[in-house]
Design an enzyme around this catalytic site. Structure first.
Site, PDB file in Angstrom:
ATOM      1  N   CYS A   2      66.912  -3.828  21.494  1.00  0.00           N
ATOM      2  CA  CYS A   2      67.810  -2.817  20.955  1.00  0.00           C
ATOM      3  C   CYS A   2      68.565  -3.426  19.779  1.00  0.00           C
ATOM      4  O   CYS A   2      68.510  -4.622  19.545  1.00  0.00           O
ATOM      5  CB  CYS A   2      68.798  -2.391  22.026  1.00  0.00           C
ATOM      6  SG  CYS A   2      67.983  -1.910  23.549  1.00  0.00           S
ATOM      7  N   ARG A  27      64.477  -1.975  15.632  1.00  0.00           N
ATOM      8  CA  ARG A  27      64.546  -2.679  16.914  1.00  0.00           C
ATOM      9  C   ARG A  27      64.417  -1.731  18.110  1.00  0.00           C
ATOM     10  O   ARG A  27      64.244  -2.175  19.245  1.00  0.00           O
ATOM     11  CB  ARG A  27      65.883  -3.425  17.036  1.00  0.00           C
ATOM     12  CG  ARG A  27      66.102  -4.451  15.956  1.00  0.00           C
ATOM     13  CD  ARG A  27      67.417  -5.151  16.168  1.00  0.00           C
ATOM     14  NE  ARG A  27      67.395  -5.932  17.376  1.00  0.00           N
ATOM     15  CZ  ARG A  27      66.955  -7.176  17.458  1.00  0.00           C
ATOM     16  NH1 ARG A  27      66.507  -7.784  16.389  1.00  0.00           N
ATOM     17  NH2 ARG A  27      66.973  -7.814  18.597  1.00  0.00           N
ATOM     18  N   TRP A  74      65.951   0.749  22.686  1.00  0.00           N
ATOM     19  CA  TRP A  74      64.531   0.747  23.054  1.00  0.00           C
ATOM     20  C   TRP A  74      64.527   0.615  24.561  1.00  0.00           C
ATOM     21  O   TRP A  74      64.906  -0.431  25.107  1.00  0.00           O
ATOM     22  CB  TRP A  74      63.815  -0.427  22.382  1.00  0.00           C
ATOM     23  CG  TRP A  74      62.338  -0.425  22.592  1.00  0.00           C
ATOM     24  CD1 TRP A  74      61.413   0.301  21.887  1.00  0.00           C
ATOM     25  CD2 TRP A  74      61.598  -1.195  23.543  1.00  0.00           C
ATOM     26  NE1 TRP A  74      60.152   0.037  22.361  1.00  0.00           N
ATOM     27  CE2 TRP A  74      60.230  -0.878  23.376  1.00  0.00           C
ATOM     28  CE3 TRP A  74      61.945  -2.108  24.522  1.00  0.00           C
ATOM     29  CZ2 TRP A  74      59.226  -1.441  24.138  1.00  0.00           C
ATOM     30  CZ3 TRP A  74      60.937  -2.680  25.299  1.00  0.00           C
ATOM     31  CH2 TRP A  74      59.595  -2.348  25.104  1.00  0.00           C
ATOM     32  N   ASN A  98      71.724  -5.580  24.823  1.00  0.00           N
ATOM     33  CA  ASN A  98      70.330  -5.764  24.424  1.00  0.00           C
ATOM     34  C   ASN A  98      69.710  -6.761  25.390  1.00  0.00           C
ATOM     35  O   ASN A  98      70.269  -7.837  25.583  1.00  0.00           O
ATOM     36  CB  ASN A  98      70.300  -6.316  22.985  1.00  0.00           C
ATOM     37  CG  ASN A  98      68.899  -6.563  22.473  1.00  0.00           C
ATOM     38  OD1 ASN A  98      67.937  -6.038  23.018  1.00  0.00           O
ATOM     39  ND2 ASN A  98      68.784  -7.350  21.426  1.00  0.00           N
ATOM     40  N   GLY A  99      68.574  -6.400  26.005  1.00  0.00           N
ATOM     41  CA  GLY A  99      67.924  -7.341  26.917  1.00  0.00           C
ATOM     42  C   GLY A  99      67.836  -6.768  28.317  1.00  0.00           C
ATOM     43  O   GLY A  99      67.952  -5.554  28.524  1.00  0.00           O
ATOM     44  N   GLU A 501      43.027  -7.588  13.487  1.00  0.00           N
ATOM     45  CA  GLU A 501      44.267  -7.119  12.863  1.00  0.00           C
ATOM     46  C   GLU A 501      44.088  -5.704  12.307  1.00  0.00           C
ATOM     47  O   GLU A 501      44.972  -4.860  12.433  1.00  0.00           O
ATOM     48  CB  GLU A 501      44.683  -8.116  11.761  1.00  0.00           C
ATOM     49  CG  GLU A 501      45.802  -7.667  10.829  1.00  0.00           C
ATOM     50  CD  GLU A 501      47.130  -7.399  11.523  1.00  0.00           C
ATOM     51  OE1 GLU A 501      47.263  -7.634  12.737  1.00  0.00           O
ATOM     52  OE2 GLU A 501      48.051  -6.910  10.836  1.00  0.00           O
ATOM     53  N   LYS A 505      46.277  -2.449  13.411  1.00  0.00           N
ATOM     54  CA  LYS A 505      47.031  -1.615  12.479  1.00  0.00           C
ATOM     55  C   LYS A 505      46.690  -0.146  12.688  1.00  0.00           C
ATOM     56  O   LYS A 505      47.562   0.722  12.638  1.00  0.00           O
ATOM     57  CB  LYS A 505      46.732  -2.018  11.017  1.00  0.00           C
ATOM     58  CG  LYS A 505      47.411  -3.298  10.579  1.00  0.00           C
ATOM     59  CD  LYS A 505      48.893  -3.099  10.353  1.00  0.00           C
ATOM     60  CE  LYS A 505      49.741  -4.317  10.535  1.00  0.00           C
ATOM     61  NZ  LYS A 505      49.814  -4.947  11.834  1.00  0.00           N
ATOM     62  N   GLU A 508      48.275   1.096  16.075  1.00  0.00           N
ATOM     63  CA  GLU A 508      49.731   1.241  16.149  1.00  0.00           C
ATOM     64  C   GLU A 508      50.268   2.277  15.171  1.00  0.00           C
ATOM     65  O   GLU A 508      51.299   2.885  15.427  1.00  0.00           O
ATOM     66  CB  GLU A 508      50.442  -0.104  15.987  1.00  0.00           C
ATOM     67  CG  GLU A 508      50.270  -0.762  14.660  1.00  0.00           C
ATOM     68  CD  GLU A 508      50.930  -2.143  14.596  1.00  0.00           C
ATOM     69  OE1 GLU A 508      51.872  -2.407  15.339  1.00  0.00           O
ATOM     70  OE2 GLU A 508      50.487  -2.949  13.769  1.00  0.00           O
ATOM     71  N   HIS A 524      26.243  -7.752  22.803  1.00  0.00           N
ATOM     72  CA  HIS A 524      26.593  -8.114  24.185  1.00  0.00           C
ATOM     73  C   HIS A 524      27.411  -7.020  24.861  1.00  0.00           C
ATOM     74  O   HIS A 524      28.121  -7.282  25.822  1.00  0.00           O
ATOM     75  CB  HIS A 524      27.334  -9.456  24.199  1.00  0.00           C
ATOM     76  CG  HIS A 524      26.512 -10.566  23.603  1.00  0.00           C
ATOM     77  ND1 HIS A 524      25.421 -11.089  24.234  1.00  0.00           N
ATOM     78  CD2 HIS A 524      26.598 -11.180  22.399  1.00  0.00           C
ATOM     79  CE1 HIS A 524      24.871 -12.013  23.456  1.00  0.00           C
ATOM     80  NE2 HIS A 524      25.562 -12.086  22.333  1.00  0.00           N
ATOM     81  N   LYS A 623      60.331  -3.660  16.499  1.00  0.00           N
ATOM     82  CA  LYS A 623      59.911  -4.793  15.670  1.00  0.00           C
ATOM     83  C   LYS A 623      60.148  -6.139  16.344  1.00  0.00           C
ATOM     84  O   LYS A 623      59.339  -7.042  16.238  1.00  0.00           O
ATOM     85  CB  LYS A 623      60.628  -4.755  14.332  1.00  0.00           C
ATOM     86  CG  LYS A 623      60.185  -5.871  13.412  1.00  0.00           C
ATOM     87  CD  LYS A 623      59.761  -5.360  12.080  1.00  0.00           C
ATOM     88  CE  LYS A 623      59.083  -6.390  11.232  1.00  0.00           C
ATOM     89  NZ  LYS A 623      57.615  -6.333  11.323  1.00  0.00           N
TER      90      LYS A 623
END
Ligand code: F6R
Length: 628
Positions: A2, A27, A74, A98-99, A501, A505, A508, A524, A623
């Site tokens: 957060c 955040r 968040w 936060n946490g 990557e 992208k 997300e 395979h 983030k």
């Protein structure tokens, strides 16, 4: 994950807190709120959803006080809703958090048994209750917070104010970051300097289990058990424009376009453009705190660094997400150029698998934010097991940066878009410097080879400009992508992590299913997925693996897959077999990943923004991942 902002000073807290929260929205963005003193009482305004919802609610609100706290959330405990939004208010105590409080179930039970009126599903509100109970006894906010800390387990930061002490803020950190900003007769607190850089350049970074007690404009620092401590004031040279969009539609687009400059800034301290040699600048091996890095004697520091590189027999690279893919590129570079075995690990796996870390191991952690909880835990564990640690961070003075023995920097400037772009390419540039420096220090690379590699690296920023100039083709390719059911990104060598990557992208940003594979793995299993609704995105620069990659591409094409390919220059072969062929300039294999990722970033960006998605703040993400 957060965002926290607090203000105590003569200005209007509402404007400062809201502008700070805007910078911290990366955040977390499922709800937000403020508590600001007004006519001797704290007035709280909260809203579910993005910050805009809170701003709308606050539009006509006035506050006459000079102290306030704010939060953007968040969700961890309790779903996104107004009742779970912070600040939490209990009998005049207002708290943002936060946490995670790990023992929250026990605390909740205890509070309910005492008859507490718990109004949310969060662990955060419980802390406000505990502090309110304490303050009833102590009549002193600082003491009340101090007495409460022993009752809490977990990794968390809090910022608290109390109506009865309207000139005091108390902040505590044990895990997620908190900084105190020092202004003229005013003090700020935030999760990240980005929130405050427009108001001050002077910061004090709280370390774990440290408390800041702010009374008026006086700030004192204490250890969690109440001993006063001296803290260093760090002056940052960022300017506020660095955290603005500067005319781009999104931060992410701005950051993609900033990449040539960011890569140049990443290599600049380490590379001599006249002699084409690398000498890593001020790594600081030897345990000096990071604040002193700039004061190191570069010559002796470089000698010490070379000594460390000569002595190591193994490298572990540990990171999460995009930083982990940069680490995978690092594996190819360090093994090839420095001839040291390298293992790459996802931090959340590494920390729980009892890894064997032999003596003479260098553990390299990569983290844009420098706060990722799993990466931080991994570096702490590696240190305990006796490894020498080196970090590559973007945010200087971040926790991981401070904890590592040695320090390298991405130098990308603030990255605000939740999806990482410029930090990724800058890291790959720094990894080139690191691999060359290791190769030379260990005597496995000759001078001529070093010069060639440095020349290739120095050419990259302008080659990146060249790739960016083709954005309209990437946008055109993106316009067709929404028709597909799924995407297989493939590559070999350093193009394999680039495929991973590229797929990340797309997932997300555009919420579409995509997988990144080593091209040689197709037969395979994944080949079974291919039909005409499956797009194959093949990263195939002209390098020593090109022919093999083309064979893999043909195998996929023969099964009906539609191809989008990324290759070198005017490649007739790739052009003829692809729906879309996107070209990058000729580059040495050590740097081609820095170029091939750009079309992938831009395709995902355009696709997501054409679909109307929030590119800078994709759903469910944040983030800075300060919880595990
Ligand atoms: C993806 C992305 C994430 C981060 C990951 C690690 O675009 O940004 O996967 O790379 O959360 O973050 P840092 O590098 O801050 O440790």
């Amino acid at each position: 994950m957060c965002g926290i902002v607090g203000y105590l000073g003569p200005k209007n807290p509402k404007d400062i807190i809201v502008s700070g929260l805007k910078k911290l929205e990366y955040r977390g963005y499922d709800s937000a709120g403020v508590a600001i003193l007004d006519q001797g009482k704290t007035k709280r305004v909260r809203a579910q959803g993005k910050l805009k919802a809170l701003e709308d609610k606050l539009q006509h609100e006035k506050f006459d006080g000079h102290i306030g706290i704010g939060h953007t959330r968040w969700a961890t405990h309790g779903k996104p809703s107004e009742r779970n939004a912070h600040p939490h208010q209990v009998r005049g105590i207002n708290l943002v958090h936060n946490g995670i409080i790990e023992n929250y179930l026990d605390i909740r039970e205890e509070l309910l048994a005492q008859g507490a009126d718990i109004t949310s599903d969060t662990d955060s509100e419980l802390v406000a209750h505990l502090i309110a109970n304490e303050v009833d006894q102590t009549k002193d906010l600082f003491k009340a917070v101090e007495n409460t800390l022993d009752k809490l387990r977990g990794a968390f930061s809090i910022l608290v104010m109390w109506e009865q002490e309207p000139d005091r803020l108390v902040a505590f950190k044990d895990g997620p970051p908190l900084v105190v900003g020092l202004g003229e007769k005013e003090v700020f607190v935030a999760s990240d300097v980005q929130a405050l850089i427009q108001y001050t350049k002077k910061f004090v970074y709280l370390e774990d289990r440290e408390v800041a007690s702010i009374k008026g404009s006086d700030v004192q620092f204490f250890s969690a058990n109440g001993f006063p401590i001296q803290k260093k004031i760090v002056e940052l040279n960022w300017n506020p424009e660095m955290v603005e969009k500067q005319g781009y539609a999104h931060y992410m687009l701005k950051e993609i376009y900033e990449q040539p400059r960011a890569v140049a800034a990443a290599i600049e301290p380490h590379v001599n453009p006249e002699t084409f040699t690398v000498a890593l600048k001020n790594i600081g091996f030897g345990g000096q705190p990071v604040q002193k890095l700039e004061e190191l004697d570069s010559k002796t520091d470089w000698a010490k660094t070379q000594e460390v590189f000569k002595g190591i027999e193994r490298v572990f690279i540990i990171a999460c997400g995009t930083s982990n893919y940069a680490g995978m590129v690092g594996k190819y570079l360090i093994e090839q150029l420095a001839k040291v075995p390298v293992e790459v690990d996802i931090a959340s796996e590494f920390r729980y698998r009892n890894p064997v870390i032999p003596p003479k191991t260098l553990v390299l952690t990569i983290s844009q934010s420098g706060e990722t909880a799993d990466t931080l835990a991994a570096i702490r564990m590696a240190k305990e097991m006796g490894a020498t640690t080196l970090s590559i961070c973007n945010v200087r003075n971040s926790t991981i940066d401070r904890e590592a023995h040695g320090h390298l920097y991405m130098n990308s400037g603030p990255e605000i878009g939740v999806a990482s772009t410029k930090a990724f390419t800058s890291t790959m540039a720094v990894l080139n410097c690191l691999a060359i420096a290791m190769g030379r220090s260990r005597g496995v690379m000759n001078e001529a080879n070093e010069k060639d590699l440095v020349r290739s690296l120095l050419a990259v920023p302008s080659q990146m400009e060249g790739v960016l100039a083709y954005d309209k083709y990437f946008e055109e390719a993106a316009s067709k992508l929404k028709l597909f059911r799924g995407f297989l990104y493939m590559g070999r060598g350093t193009s394999y992590p680039i495929a991973m990557e590229g797929a990340l992208k797309l997932k997300e940003l555009a919420y579409m299913h995509a997988e990144g594979y080593a091209a040689g793995e197709m037969k395979h299993g994944p080949l079974a997925l291919i039909d005409e609704r499956m797009a194959i995105v093949m990263v195939a620069p002209t390098d020593h693996l090109y022919e093999k990659t083309i064979s893999n591409l043909e195998e996929a094409r023969a099964r009906g897959g539609k191809v989008i390919s990324i290759g070198t220059g005017d490649n007739e072969k790739l052009r003829s077999i692809s729906e879309y062929y996107l070209a990058i300039p000729q580059a040495h294999w050590t740097v081609s990943a820095i170029l091939t990722v750009i079309p992938l970033q831009l395709m995902s960006y355009h696709l997501a923004s054409n679909l109307g998605y929030d590119v800078d703040q994709p759903r469910n993400l944040a983030k800075s991942v300060t919880v595990e």
